[in-house]
Scaffold this active site. Structure first.
Site, PDB file in Angstrom:
ATOM      1  N   CYS A   1      11.083  43.351 -14.063  1.00 35.71           N
ATOM      2  CA  CYS A   1       9.640  43.599 -13.975  1.00 35.71           C
ATOM      3  C   CYS A   1       9.158  43.993 -12.586  1.00 35.71           C
ATOM      4  O   CYS A   1       8.598  45.067 -12.391  1.00 35.71           O
ATOM      5  CB  CYS A   1       8.849  42.372 -14.416  1.00 35.71           C
ATOM      6  SG  CYS A   1       9.235  41.819 -16.075  1.00 35.71           S
TER       7      CYS A   1
ATOM      8  N   ASP B   1       7.936  48.613 -18.564  1.00 38.86           N
ATOM      9  CA  ASP B   1       8.531  48.396 -17.240  1.00 38.86           C
ATOM     10  C   ASP B   1      10.053  48.269 -17.261  1.00 38.86           C
ATOM     11  O   ASP B   1      10.707  48.482 -16.239  1.00 38.86           O
ATOM     12  CB  ASP B   1       7.883  47.203 -16.516  1.00 38.86           C
ATOM     13  CG  ASP B   1       8.038  45.904 -17.274  1.00 38.86           C
ATOM     14  OD1 ASP B   1       8.575  45.905 -18.407  1.00 38.86           O
ATOM     15  OD2 ASP B   1       7.607  44.856 -16.736  1.00 38.86           O
ATOM     16  N   ASN B   2      10.617  47.897 -18.398  1.00 38.68           N
ATOM     17  CA  ASN B   2      12.076  47.896 -18.545  1.00 38.68           C
ATOM     18  C   ASN B   2      12.401  47.724 -20.021  1.00 38.68           C
ATOM     19  O   ASN B   2      11.527  47.389 -20.823  1.00 38.68           O
ATOM     20  CB  ASN B   2      12.757  46.798 -17.699  1.00 38.68           C
ATOM     21  CG  ASN B   2      12.147  45.422 -17.864  1.00 38.68           C
ATOM     22  OD1 ASN B   2      11.488  44.906 -16.969  1.00 38.68           O
ATOM     23  ND2 ASN B   2      12.332  44.823 -19.033  1.00 38.68           N
TER      24      ASN B   2
ATOM     25  N   ASP C   1       5.230  45.232 -21.262  1.00 39.35           N
ATOM     26  CA  ASP C   1       6.129  44.379 -20.480  1.00 39.35           C
ATOM     27  C   ASP C   1       7.393  44.080 -21.293  1.00 39.35           C
ATOM     28  O   ASP C   1       7.312  43.424 -22.333  1.00 39.35           O
ATOM     29  CB  ASP C   1       5.381  43.076 -20.154  1.00 39.35           C
ATOM     30  CG  ASP C   1       6.081  42.270 -19.076  1.00 39.35           C
ATOM     31  OD1 ASP C   1       7.194  42.648 -18.672  1.00 39.35           O
ATOM     32  OD2 ASP C   1       5.503  41.256 -18.645  1.00 39.35           O
ATOM     33  N   ASP C   2       8.540  44.596 -20.857  1.00 39.35           N
ATOM     34  CA  ASP C   2       9.829  44.324 -21.535  1.00 39.35           C
ATOM     35  C   ASP C   2       9.982  45.042 -22.875  1.00 39.35           C
ATOM     36  O   ASP C   2      10.734  44.573 -23.733  1.00 39.35           O
ATOM     37  CB  ASP C   2      10.015  42.823 -21.827  1.00 39.35           C
ATOM     38  CG  ASP C   2      10.533  42.033 -20.646  1.00 39.35           C
ATOM     39  OD1 ASP C   2      10.729  42.611 -19.567  1.00 39.35           O
ATOM     40  OD2 ASP C   2      10.745  40.814 -20.820  1.00 39.35           O
TER      41      ASP C   2
END
Ligand SMILES: *[C@@H]1O[C@H](CO)[C@@H](O)[C@H](O)[C@H]1NC(C)=O
Ligand SMILES: *[C@@H]1O[C@H](CO)[C@@H](O)[C@H](O)[C@H]1NC(C)=O
Ligand SMILES: *[C@@H]1O[C@H](CO)[C@@H](O)[C@H](O)[C@H]1NC(C)=O
Ligand SMILES: *[C@@H]1O[C@H](CO)[C@@H](O)[C@H](O)[C@H]1NC(C)=O
Ligand SMILES: *[C@@H]1O[C@H](CO)[C@@H](O)[C@H](O)[C@H]1NC(C)=O
Ligand SMILES: *[C@@H]1O[C@H](CO)[C@@H](O)[C@H](O)[C@H]1NC(C)=O
Ligand SMILES: *[C@@H]1O[C@H](CO)[C@@H](O)[C@H](O)[C@H]1NC(C)=O
Ligand SMILES: *[C@@H]1O[C@H](CO)[C@@H](O)[C@H](O)[C@H]1NC(C)=O
Ligand SMILES: *[C@@H]1O[C@H](CO)[C@@H](O)[C@H](O)[C@H]1NC(C)=O
Ligand SMILES: *[C@@H]1O[C@H](CO)[C@@H](O)[C@H](O)[C@H]1NC(C)=O
Ligand SMILES: *[C@@H]1O[C@H](CO)[C@@H](O)[C@H](O)[C@H]1NC(C)=O
Ligand SMILES: *[C@@H]1O[C@H](CO)[C@@H](O)[C@H](O)[C@H]1NC(C)=O
Length: 533
Positions: free
Chosen positions: A72, A307-308, A36-37
């Protein structure tokens, strides 16, 4: 003595069944580990040494991987559906923006790759970790809602956390407090994943999605890693703490140089992000070892991605994602699995919308039966990098969050946006809404973006000469190229399924692209006006 003794017969029978099993279990297993991130450009993979050895060195590392949206929920929706945001219609992290909304549940969730793998490909499916930011909201059916297609469901309610959270365990709540050995989420995901693998059924292929909270805020490391990287700071790269002159208003308004408190804050965040990733590295190692122990490793594809991306001080924005620049839209992607040669890399332009069609392709599902916008990576995984016709451009779309026209004050952050630390630098607004074409073809490495704001602002970067995206060339680039890119953007913004793969401006299958390819070496200029329509 020609007759078989009983033990010999048993051995033969065993051999017979083993062969049948080998034939039956031919479909490969798939494991997706999603962080995540986690950025890739600012060193996000550095703490993951074991992951690099166990996946990257033994498989393929893609170096040009983009997300369809650097946020997200829209990004995760793209992973699950294989679609661009304008087709899955998840635009932000709120229910109103379709994040885990009833409309998403009704129209998109039944067509995710997991639903197809489960219903049409005979896969046993397992999910653990963060799903979509609004998952578990009362208004969207609470945690009793288990999306179709998942046989085992251990999903985090709401956004990433490391302690004090609720899980939906197959629709039943399980509360966790803050005792490291019982509750630390990354470790718990690792434990439930190993448990699932322990009880796998021999003849049935499985799909696992393990979706970690790390390295998302609140960046809570495991106790044993609290002191790691004590002297690490965010990289002072070319675009760190500089004023983004010539860029859209949100970047222009950021105070430069940043205050010392912002810099201390972002350095601390950077360090803690790396600390939390050490637990992800442990998770990857445990999962790989377990696959080996149960003799499934050779028949399993393992995907590792995020996700990014993320930024820490670039163009004087302290910390966040949501911007169109490489640091926010680019993510890692490592894959190992059957038939993938060890230690190779690929510069092909790929995106998170490609994951769903890749999984379905691996499972033998006919992709013509789907409406995905992405493309299967299987030919690239199989090493067909020479002959394969690949895309030369991609769409990135983002709808700004947090402000609206009746609440124009920045940095007063609106609903859903709470990162007003430490100095309330405005990192998003309703008019930070843009769409970009990202082009990577042999003669071109370009980005063209248009904003839906009162200035209809345009940003263009030539990443060949300006990899850090410092100079916006919108006003100086060849007007004809600008027009072509504008047309291409409009086309991609309304594309669906196979129309998302039509030749881009620089694609050798288009006339202009073909001219560039043929005449590049002969120094003959290709005039784009000769190749209109
Ligand atoms: C993979 O390649 C890198 C550099 O290209 C090298 O340092 C490393 O030893 C290789 N690893 C394996 C397992 O071959
Ligand atoms: C939410 O999704 C539904 C179903 O796809 C769509 O009709 C609706 O327009 C979406 N909402 C927004 C705000 O885009
Ligand atoms: C967890 O919740 C407890 C009790 O509400 C609280 O005291 C503690 O600070 C929380 N811990 C974290 C890490 O949020
Ligand atoms: C945390 O959990 C462990 C293992 O269950 C237990 O031994 C320990 O007493 C717990 N610690 C606290 C502070 O509750
Ligand atoms: C995970 O499993 C290990 C080994 O059984 C155990 O020591 C650890 O406390 C578990 N952690 C969590 C968060 O469940
Ligand atoms: C900020 O930090 C710099 C370098 O550490 C220092 O020179 C400067 O005096 C600090 N400014 C303030 C206002 O504390
Ligand atoms: C899918 O469609 C393409 C183009 O129409 C065709 O060439 C291909 O054979 C089809 N694949 C299958 C498995 O039917
Ligand atoms: C590419 O295609 C040609 C002709 O079809 C074939 O001879 C060659 O082996 C292929 N190369 C690769 C790397 O697949
Ligand atoms: C999310 O998107 C929806 C639909 O466009 C919009 O109504 C809502 O205001 C957005 N939420 C935020 C926080 O920007
Ligand atoms: C716009 O922002 C104001 C102030 O925060 C809020 O009261 C209002 O509900 C918002 N409107 C929409 C449509 O989100
Ligand atoms: C974007 O919105 C902010 C906040 O409402 C406003 O201050 C700014 O002028 C707007 N900029 C453009 C280019 O629309
Ligand atoms: C981008 O920069 C390279 C290297 O300076 C140059 O050769 C190329 O023409 C530029 N492309 C465009 C579209 O300006």
């Amino acid at each position: 003595m020609a007759s078989l003794s009983l033990p010999d017969c048993a051995v033969m029978l065993l051999f017979f069944f083993a062969t049948v099993e080998a034939i039956n279990s031919k479909k490969p297993n798939i494991v997706l580990i999603l962080t995540d991130d986690q950025d890739v450009l600012l060193g996000g993979m550095t703490p993951l040494k074991k992951t690099g050895k166990l996946i990257g060195d033994l498989g393929i590392t893609f170096s040009n991987v983009y997300v369809a949206s650097p946020l997200c929920c829209p990004s995760r929706a793209s992973i699950l559906t294989g679609k661009y945001p304008h087709n899955h219609r998840v635009f932000n992290n709120t229910l109103e923006g379709n994040c885990s909304s009833k409309a998403w549940q009704k129209t998109q969730e039944p067509n995710t790759f997991s639903a197809i793998l489960h219903s049409h490909c005979g896969y046993r499916t397992f999910f653990a970790g963060k799903y979509l930011n609004e998952y578990g909201s009362e208004a969207a059916g609470g945690i009793e809602h288990v999306p179709p297609g998942w046989d085992y469901w251990y999903a985090l309610a709401k956004n990433s956390k490391y302690y004090n959270y609720t899980l939906s365990v197959n629709g039943k709540p399980q509360y966790h407090g803050q005792n490291y050995s019982q509750d630390y989420l990354t470790d718990l995901l690792s434990n439930v994943s190993l448990e699932f693998l322990e009880y796998k059924t021999k003849h049935v292929p499985f799909f696992m999605m393990i979706s970690t909270p790390a390295p998302h805020s609140p960046w809570t490391p495991a106790p044993q890693y609290e002191k790691s990287f004590s002297d690490v700071k965010a990289p002072r790269n070319t675009n760190f703490n500089i004023h983004g002159k010539g860029k859209h208003w949100l970047i222009r308004q950021a105070k430069t140089p940043m205050t010392n408190s912002s810099i201390n804050f972002l350095d601390n965040a950077f360090r803690k992000r790396w600390q939390t990733l050490l637990s992800v590295d442990d998770l990857v190692e445990k999962v790989v070892k377990k696959l080996d122990a149960i003799k499934e490793l050779e028949n399993t594809y393992i995907f590792f991605t995020s996700d990014n991306g993320y930024h820490t001080g670039q163009f004087s924005l302290p910390i966040d994602k949501r911007q169109l620049y490489e640091f926010d839209i680019k993510v890692p992607l490592l894959v190992r699995g059957p038939g993938i040669k060890p230690n190779i890399s690929s510069k092909m332009l790929v995106a998170n919308i490609d994951l769903a069609p890749t999984f379905l392709d691996i499972a033998g599902y006919d992709l013509n039966k789907t409406r995905v916008d992405g493309m299967s990576l299987l030919p690239l995984l199989n090493g067909m990098t020479q002959n394969v016709t690949w895309r030369t451009d991609l769409l990135v779309e983002y709808q700004g969050e947090g402000h609206n026209k009746s609440d124009p004050t920045c940095p007063s952050l609106g609903p859903g946006v709470t990162n007003c630390f430490p100095d309330c630098v405005c990192e998003d607004a309703y008019n930070n809404t843009y769409a970009c074409v990202r082009t990577i073809a042999t003669p071109a490495d370009l980005q063209y973006c248009e904003f839906d704001d009162s200035e209809v602002f345009v940003e263009v970067y030539n990443l060949t000469s300006d990899p850090h995206q410092v100079i916006n060339i919108a006003k100086t680039i060849d007007q004809e190229i600008l027009e072509k890119m504008n047309h291409r953007l409009m086309m991609l913004q309304s594309c669906s399924g196979s129309t998302c793969h039509t030749p881009g401006v620089y694609d050798p299958r288009s006339l202009y692209g073909c001219c560039l390819w043929i005449f590049r070496r002969h120094r003959i200029r290709c005039h784009i006006r000769d190749y209109q329509k």
